[in-house]
Design an enzyme around this catalytic site. Structure first.
Site, PDB file in Angstrom:
ATOM      1  N   SER A 184      70.941   3.323   0.193  1.00 33.92           N
ATOM      2  CA  SER A 184      70.659   2.280   1.176  1.00 33.92           C
ATOM      3  C   SER A 184      69.183   2.090   1.491  1.00 33.92           C
ATOM      4  O   SER A 184      68.807   1.062   2.045  1.00 33.92           O
ATOM      5  CB  SER A 184      71.419   2.576   2.467  1.00 33.92           C
ATOM      6  OG  SER A 184      70.947   3.771   3.029  1.00 33.92           O
TER       7      SER A 184
ATOM      8  N   HIS B 154      77.789   1.158   0.891  1.00 32.34           N
ATOM      9  CA  HIS B 154      76.947  -0.042   0.744  1.00 32.34           C
ATOM     10  C   HIS B 154      77.367  -0.864  -0.470  1.00 32.34           C
ATOM     11  O   HIS B 154      76.528  -1.518  -1.100  1.00 32.34           O
ATOM     12  CB  HIS B 154      75.469   0.354   0.659  1.00 32.34           C
ATOM     13  CG  HIS B 154      74.970   0.933   1.949  1.00 32.34           C
ATOM     14  ND1 HIS B 154      74.475   0.159   2.974  1.00 32.34           N
ATOM     15  CD2 HIS B 154      74.958   2.208   2.389  1.00 32.34           C
ATOM     16  CE1 HIS B 154      74.160   0.938   3.996  1.00 32.34           C
ATOM     17  NE2 HIS B 154      74.442   2.188   3.674  1.00 32.34           N
TER      18      HIS B 154
ATOM     19  N   LYS C 186      80.956  -1.383   7.732  1.00 30.39           N
ATOM     20  CA  LYS C 186      79.845  -2.220   7.251  1.00 30.39           C
ATOM     21  C   LYS C 186      80.445  -3.542   6.747  1.00 30.39           C
ATOM     22  O   LYS C 186      80.880  -4.354   7.569  1.00 30.39           O
ATOM     23  CB  LYS C 186      79.035  -1.462   6.193  1.00 30.39           C
ATOM     24  CG  LYS C 186      78.466  -0.118   6.713  1.00 30.39           C
ATOM     25  CD  LYS C 186      77.459   0.484   5.768  1.00 30.39           C
ATOM     26  CE  LYS C 186      77.175   1.958   6.009  1.00 30.39           C
ATOM     27  NZ  LYS C 186      76.510   2.257   7.293  1.00 30.39           N
TER      28      LYS C 186
HETATM   29  C1  LIG Z   1      75.898   6.027   2.140  1.00 33.46           C
HETATM   30  C2  LIG Z   1      76.571   6.233   3.460  1.00 33.46           C
HETATM   31  N1  LIG Z   1      77.584   7.130   3.550  1.00 33.46           N
HETATM   32  C3  LIG Z   1      78.228   7.354   4.720  1.00 33.46           C
HETATM   33  C4  LIG Z   1      77.868   6.683   5.873  1.00 33.46           C
HETATM   34  C5  LIG Z   1      78.614   6.936   7.145  1.00 33.46           C
HETATM   35  O1  LIG Z   1      79.444   5.842   7.420  1.00 33.46           O
HETATM   36  P1  LIG Z   1      80.192   5.728   8.820  1.00 33.46           P
HETATM   37  O2  LIG Z   1      79.317   4.904   9.689  1.00 33.46           O
HETATM   38  O3  LIG Z   1      81.504   5.078   8.516  1.00 33.46           O
HETATM   39  O4  LIG Z   1      80.365   7.112   9.330  1.00 33.46           O
HETATM   40  C6  LIG Z   1      76.817   5.758   5.830  1.00 33.46           C
HETATM   41  C7  LIG Z   1      76.397   5.053   7.064  1.00 33.46           C
HETATM   42  O5  LIG Z   1      75.267   4.981   7.418  1.00 33.46           O
HETATM   43  C8  LIG Z   1      76.152   5.529   4.595  1.00 33.46           C
HETATM   44  O6  LIG Z   1      75.130   4.665   4.521  1.00 33.46           O
END
Ligand SMILES: Cc1ncc(COP(=O)(O)O)c(C=O)c1O
Length: 401
Positions: free
Chosen positions: A187, A215, A246
């Site tokens: 990200s 993402h 998201k």
């Molecule tokens: C690559 C990645 N994995 C996991 C997460 C965690 O997601 P969640 O907000 O559903 O806990 C995020 C969120 O920022 C993320 O960008």
């Protein structure tokens, strides 16, 4: 605790907080007074074009998604007051698990309260000290934490470096099971993992492949299935984790999707699933409606990619440097941390909400503002944002001639 010990504890915290502020690392929260969307109203009353949400498909503030969540609440109630296996599973949870599996092309899916929990609870039930986890150096914090909770041997390969991945697979040769773990999309840079090459290496060395699709789910690939569709390796990925927070609606919630034996074991042993409350029915119902819509049409995904291509082309034409790519995360490189901060502040004055990133979140000398495109952005909004970029860039002397 004595009064003395207490006061040392609290003053110690204050000192550490002051230090974060001095280093420019303190993260204040921006308070919105409106729904999430391509345009938001800040608490101070200013209206801003929002370029920093993970609202890729523009669904977070959408009326029909909110309606679907209200309908699910009316039918299934507000909450379950239970974990899944005691009395916290409703038909809507099972329907959503089936819909995610169908969308991703997997056998079964397990829901969590967040992708953070999905990643935190995926390794320990499946791997032990006889096994090896081979992880990209820039994987998300929740993957790193999940790996820490597991007894498997840990191998780290340099970010996106296939030669180093192969070297680590060779170093792990004597382990019983090996799993390669990567974010599908990273990200910070919008880098897309080389899943075709990763799957070939996995085949060569007899390893499993796990990807985090936070993402990517909903918009990567020709029909939005994710990075595995983008790289034409659907069916070759063993474990997929992702978020409902998201592109797929934006509320919260996560999942792991895989073969049925994997999911069955996670339901038995995964601690964030066993020891945490069930996903609220409103979120399950709205996520189900989102997946139905995305399975019927690629319109939102197509609009997102059109917006991304337009913004990437125009921002370079104006004279900014971006990290090359095709993902809706567009890092606009400013290199210098104070410049990135100044730039984001000026853009706010010009009506654009952006976030600046600098060391240690990104490498030294790589400070940037990260733009995130959404299907909800109109061409007029993107043109207004580009105009503000040009104005702030000219004022701060940042444009390439
Ligand atoms: C690559 C990645 N994995 C996991 C997460 C965690 O997601 P969640 O907000 O559903 O806990 C995020 C969120 O920022 C993320 O960008």
């Amino acid at each position: 605790m004595s009064d003395q010990a207490k006061s040392t504890f609290f003053s110690g915290l204050q000192q550490n907080l002051d230090q974060l502020r001095d280093q420019g690392l303190y993260k204040p929260e921006r308070v919105l007074a409106s729904r999430q969307g391509s345009e938001v109203v800040a608490q101070d009353g200013s209206t801003l074009i929002n370029m920093c949400a993970n609202n890729y498909l523009g669904l977070s503030g959408e009326e029909w998604v909110a309606k679907a969540s209200i309908e699910a609440t009316e039918k299934y109630g507000y909450g379950l007051s239970s974990v899944r296996f005691i009395c916290g599973t409703q038909t809507v949870h099972k329907q959503l698990e089936q819909a995610i599996s169908k969308f991703l092309g997997t056998e079964d899916t397990i829901l969590y309260a967040a992708a953070f929990d999905a990643n935190g609870g995926v390794f320990e039930p499946l791997f032990d000290e006889n096994d090896a986890i081979i992880s990209d150096a820039l994987n998300h914090a929740s993957i790193i934490d999940g790996i820490r909770l597991c007894k498997a041997a840990r191998f780290r390969y340099a970010h996106n470096d296939m030669a180093d991945l192969e070297a680590q697979l060779q170093a792990a040769a004597d382990k019983r099971h090996k799993v390669i773990v990567t974010d599908g999309v990273f990200s910070m840079d919008g880098t897309i993992a080389q899943l075709d090459k990763i799957c070939d290496l996995a085949d060569k060395y007899g390893a499993l492949v796990m990807i985090d699709e936070c993402h990517a789910s909903g918009f990567m690939g020709a029909t939005g299935r994710g990075t595995h569709e983008h790289h034409n390796v659907m069916g070759r990925i063993d474990i997929i984790t992702g978020t409902l927070g998201k592109a797929l609606g934006g509320a919260m919630g996560g999942f792991t999707s895989a073969r049925k034996e994997v999911i069955d074991m996670l339901r038995q042993k995964s601690r964030p699933y066993l020891f945490s409350n069930t996903l609220a029915p409103s979120i399950a119902g709205a996520s189900l409606a989102v997946l139905e819509r995305l399975s019927q049409s690629t319109e939102l995904r197509d609009r997102l990619h059109e917006n991304t291509a337009y913004f990437r082309k125009e921002i370079e034409r104006i004279g900014f440097t971006i990290k090359p790519g095709t993902h809706p995360v567009v890092p606009v490189m400013l290199f210098d941390a104070p410049v990135a901060q100044k730039f984001a502040a000026r853009m706010y004055e010009l009506g654009v909400l952006l976030s600046g990133f600098f060391y240690p979140v990104v490498p030294m000398g790589q400070a940037r503002v990260r733009v995130q495109l959404s299907a909800a952005h109109t061409r007029a909004q993107l043109d207004a944002v580009l105009k503000a970029f040009e104005q702030a860039g000219t004022e701060l002397g940042l444009l390439k001639k």
